[in-house]
Write a protein that holds these residues in place. Sequence first.
Motif, PDB file in Angstrom:
ATOM      1  N   SER A 385      26.825 -14.294 -13.207  1.00  0.00           N
ATOM      2  CA  SER A 385      28.230 -14.464 -13.568  1.00  0.00           C
ATOM      3  C   SER A 385      28.946 -13.128 -13.616  1.00  0.00           C
ATOM      4  O   SER A 385      30.152 -13.051 -13.385  1.00  0.00           O
ATOM      5  N   GLU A 386      28.214 -12.060 -13.911  1.00  0.00           N
ATOM      6  CA  GLU A 386      28.780 -10.720 -13.945  1.00  0.00           C
ATOM      7  C   GLU A 386      27.833  -9.779 -13.210  1.00  0.00           C
ATOM      8  O   GLU A 386      26.669 -10.112 -12.970  1.00  0.00           O
ATOM      9  N   SER A 413      31.460 -14.463  -9.802  1.00  0.00           N
ATOM     10  CA  SER A 413      32.561 -13.500  -9.796  1.00  0.00           C
ATOM     11  C   SER A 413      32.442 -12.617  -8.559  1.00  0.00           C
ATOM     12  O   SER A 413      31.353 -12.442  -8.003  1.00  0.00           O
ATOM     13  N   THR A 414      33.572 -12.064  -8.143  1.00  0.00           N
ATOM     14  CA  THR A 414      33.575 -11.203  -6.956  1.00  0.00           C
ATOM     15  C   THR A 414      32.853  -9.888  -7.216  1.00  0.00           C
ATOM     16  O   THR A 414      32.445  -9.214  -6.266  1.00  0.00           O
ATOM     17  N   ASP A 415      32.689  -9.507  -8.499  1.00  0.00           N
ATOM     18  CA  ASP A 415      32.005  -8.251  -8.812  1.00  0.00           C
ATOM     19  C   ASP A 415      30.564  -8.249  -8.311  1.00  0.00           C
ATOM     20  O   ASP A 415      30.035  -7.205  -7.931  1.00  0.00           O
ATOM     21  N   TYR A 433      29.130 -17.872  -2.970  1.00  0.00           N
ATOM     22  CA  TYR A 433      30.068 -17.764  -4.079  1.00  0.00           C
ATOM     23  C   TYR A 433      30.325 -19.165  -4.618  1.00  0.00           C
ATOM     24  O   TYR A 433      30.637 -20.090  -3.861  1.00  0.00           O
ATOM     25  N   SER A 435      31.927 -21.810  -7.836  1.00  0.00           N
ATOM     26  CA  SER A 435      32.852 -22.025  -8.942  1.00  0.00           C
ATOM     27  C   SER A 435      32.436 -23.305  -9.649  1.00  0.00           C
ATOM     28  O   SER A 435      31.507 -23.991  -9.243  1.00  0.00           O
TER      29      SER A 435
END
Length: 805
Positions: A385-386, A413-415, A433, A435
Motif C-alpha cells: 500500500s505504501e 499507490s503510485t509510490d 496496480y 484499487s
Amino acid sequence: MSHQSFGLLEKSYINVPGSFLLGKEFYVPLCSLPLCSAVVDVAIQDYVADVVSELIYHNKSLRSSEVTFVFPLGPHMAIYSFQACSEDAKIKAVLQDETQQLYRGSTGEGENFDYLQYEVTESGEVFACFLGSLSPGKEMVVTLRYVQELSRKPDGAAQFMLPSTMHPYKTHYTCNCRTGKLHYSLLLTASLQSPRGVADVQANCALTPLIYTAQDHSTAQVSLAGTPPNHHLELLVYYREPTAVSVVVEKGDPVATAGSLLGDSLVLVTLAPNIHDAKPGQCKSGEFIFVLDSTSLEHAQDPLLFLLKSLPLGCYFNIYCYGATPVGIYPQSVEYTQDNLNEAMQLISTTGSRLGDTDLLGTLRTIYSTPRPCGHARQLFIFMSELPPDTEAIAAEVCHHRNSHRCFSFCFSTDSVSLATALARETDGEAVYVSSDNVIVQVLKCLKQALKPVAEGVSLEWTLPSGLEVEVLGGTPQFIFQGQHIFLYAQIHGKEQDMKEASGVMTLHFNLDGQDVTHKIQFPLCPQGDGRMAGHHLAARHLLEKLLLPEVVRGSGDEPMQRAIEISLTSGIICPFTSYVGVRTSRRAPWYHGPLALLSPRQSFVPCKILLLRGSLTDTSCFPKTIWNPPRWHTAVQESRIAIKRLTNGIANLLQHGAHKEAPEQPPPSIFSLKYVDSTRFVLCSQIFGPWMNEAIAECRELVALQNVDGSWTLSSGLASVLQVEEAEIKGKMPGEVMEPSFWATVLAVTWLQRDNRRYHELCELLEAKAVTWLCSRDVSQLDKCLEASNTLLGSSVSPSVFRL
C-alpha cells in the motif's frame, strides 16, 4: 511534442528580450533533423541479435543547430559502441570508471539534458549524446552498435523489430503526403545463423529470396527488397526442428585475457519445453505465499478470502503480514487442508494489531530462509500500500533468489509502482496496480496464471571433453512455467586441443506431472558466429545486472564492484559504477599543411549518458490542449522552472549541509531492475470496474466463505441463508437419488453463482472449477436431475453445459 523515433534532435537558440535575467538564451522546442539514409546490418544467432547501423542526417536549414542524438533502449537491449562524425569532428562514446572520471560535465555543469524531460512525452530509458553544432547544409554520420535478446514466439520463431530510430516512418518530415513514399533510404541486411538450420524468414514487408551460405543451411542471408514500408518493420526467423532446447557456441575474443568472460568461448542456451495444459481434476502442486502490508490489512481481507478459497488441493500455502516482526501465520508453509485454512482465517484477523513499522526486506529474508516443500514451485503474492524502506536492498534480495521463485506484486499507490514492477520483472512474474474495486479480479487473474502447469526440478547436465568445464552464469532456474522461455549464458573454462572436431552434450532434466522428462542435445564445440560476439555482450549485461550489482547492494564487499567495473569497461556495457563520456576529436581541414599539421588533433569531452525519461501524458491526443501559448513563452517558462529548481536545490543543500562541509554521501547505485516506470501510464493500463463489482463481491462473499477446500459446500443453515431459501425446503427438494447432501448443496451453490448472466464469473471462475471437478468425481449421473431441481428451486435457467468439464 512527441519524439517516438528520436534520432538526431535539433535545439536552436534564439535571442529573447530579457533573457539576461536567466543568464542564457532561450531555445525553440526540439525538432528532429531529417534522416537521409540508414544502413542496418543485423546478425541474428538463434535468439540474440547484433545490430550495426549507420545513420546519415542532413541539416537542411539555413542556420547552425546544436544537435543531440537520442536512442530509446528496450528492456533486453544494450549499446556497446557509438560514434558520430561530421566535417569538423568525430565523437566517440567511451566508458569510464565513476571513481576516476575524466569528465564530470555530464553530471554537473554543461549540457544536462533537462530539456528532454520537458519536451519528450515518451517515458523510458534512452541513450543521449550531445554532438555539438552542425553547420547549414552539412551531414552527421552516426554509427551505433547494440545487442538484444529476441522474443521467442510460441511457434519457435525469433522476433526482431527494427527500432523506429532507424526507420522513423511516423515522423512528419519523412513521408510525402501525396505519394506516401518516405524521404529517406533504408538498406537492411540480415545474416541468420543456427546450428539447427534456418528454415524460413517472414516479414511484414517485401524481402529478397532467402540465400543459404552453408550447405547444411546453418547460415543464410536476406535483405529488404525495394523501398522501406510505411509501417514498422518486423522479421520472424524460423529454425528447423524447433526443440525444447537450443545451444550455440560463440568464440571468445582472441585479444581478451584467457579465462575472462570475453576471452573464453560462450554457450548460449535457450530452454523452452513444451508444457501442456493440466488435465481436469488433476492434483495441483505449488507453494503459494501471500505477503500483506500491515497498513492495508483491512483492504486485503476480501482478496485474501477469494485467493485462499481458489487454491487447489495438493498445494502448500502461508501468509505473512510484514511488520516489525516478520513472522508468518505458520513457521513454514503447510498443506492446503480444511483445518489449516480455517486456522489461518482465524489467525489473520488478529494479526494486524500485533504489527509495527513495515519491514518487507526482513519478511522476504525470513521467507527465503524457510525450506520449500519438495516438488512445489514457490510463488509470492506481495501486496504494497505504501513504498517500504530499503527498496534497493529489497530488489537485490529478490534478484538474488530469482531462480527459486516467482513474484506477483500488487501496489495500491503510485509510490510503489517501480518496486512492484522490479520484483515482478526479476522473477518473470507480473505487477498490477489495484484499487478497491478491482483488486479481487486482478489478483485472481494472476492466480489463474500461477496455477498453470510448471516443469519442476530443472537441472542441466554437461558432458564435455577432458580439460573443459562449463559455468552457467547466474545458475539454472529451478522451475520453468508454462509459456516461459529461459535464456542462459554459460562460460567454457579450459582448453581443448582440437576444438574443430570436438563436441559436447547438454541434457535438460525436469519433472512434469510426476513424470521425469529428459531433453538431450549434442552441439559442436567449434565456435559459431562472425566474430561480433553478441552473446558475450549480452552475457556481460546479464552478469552485471543479475549477479554483481545485487551483490554490491546486499553488502558483499568491494570485490563484486571491482569485477563489475572491469567487465563493464572491457565489454562496453554500462553499469552503475561506470558512465559514458563523449570524446570529441577535432578534425583539420584536409588542405591545411602548415606547421600545426604535425600536432595531434585536439580532444575535448562532451556529455553522453543514459537517461530515464519520465514522459508526460499532457501532450497526447488523450489530453488535448485548450490554450495555445507562443513557443518562446512556453520555452521561457520551462527554462525559468529549471533555473529556479536548481537555485532552490542549491540553497537547500547549503542550509542542510553547510557551505564549507563535505558533500553528502551519495546513495548506492540504483540496480537495473528499479529503472523508472511511468506510474501514470501504469495506473491507466489497469482494468477499472464500476460499482456493480463491489455489489457482486458483497453478494457472493458469504457463499465463497462457506466453500470447502475440496470445492464442495456443506448443506447448512448458512448456505440456506445465502440462497434465501429455508433449510427445510432445500432438504425437501433434494432429489431422492442423491445419497450425499453435499452433492446437492454444491449443485445449488454453482447454480446460484451462474444466475444473472454469469455476473460472478470473474470472481468465482476458479471456485466453480473446483466445485465442478468435485462433482464429477462423485456421480455424474445425478447432475442433470439435481440441476433441474435447483433451477426450479432458485428460479433460474442454468444450462447443463456448466457441469461439463
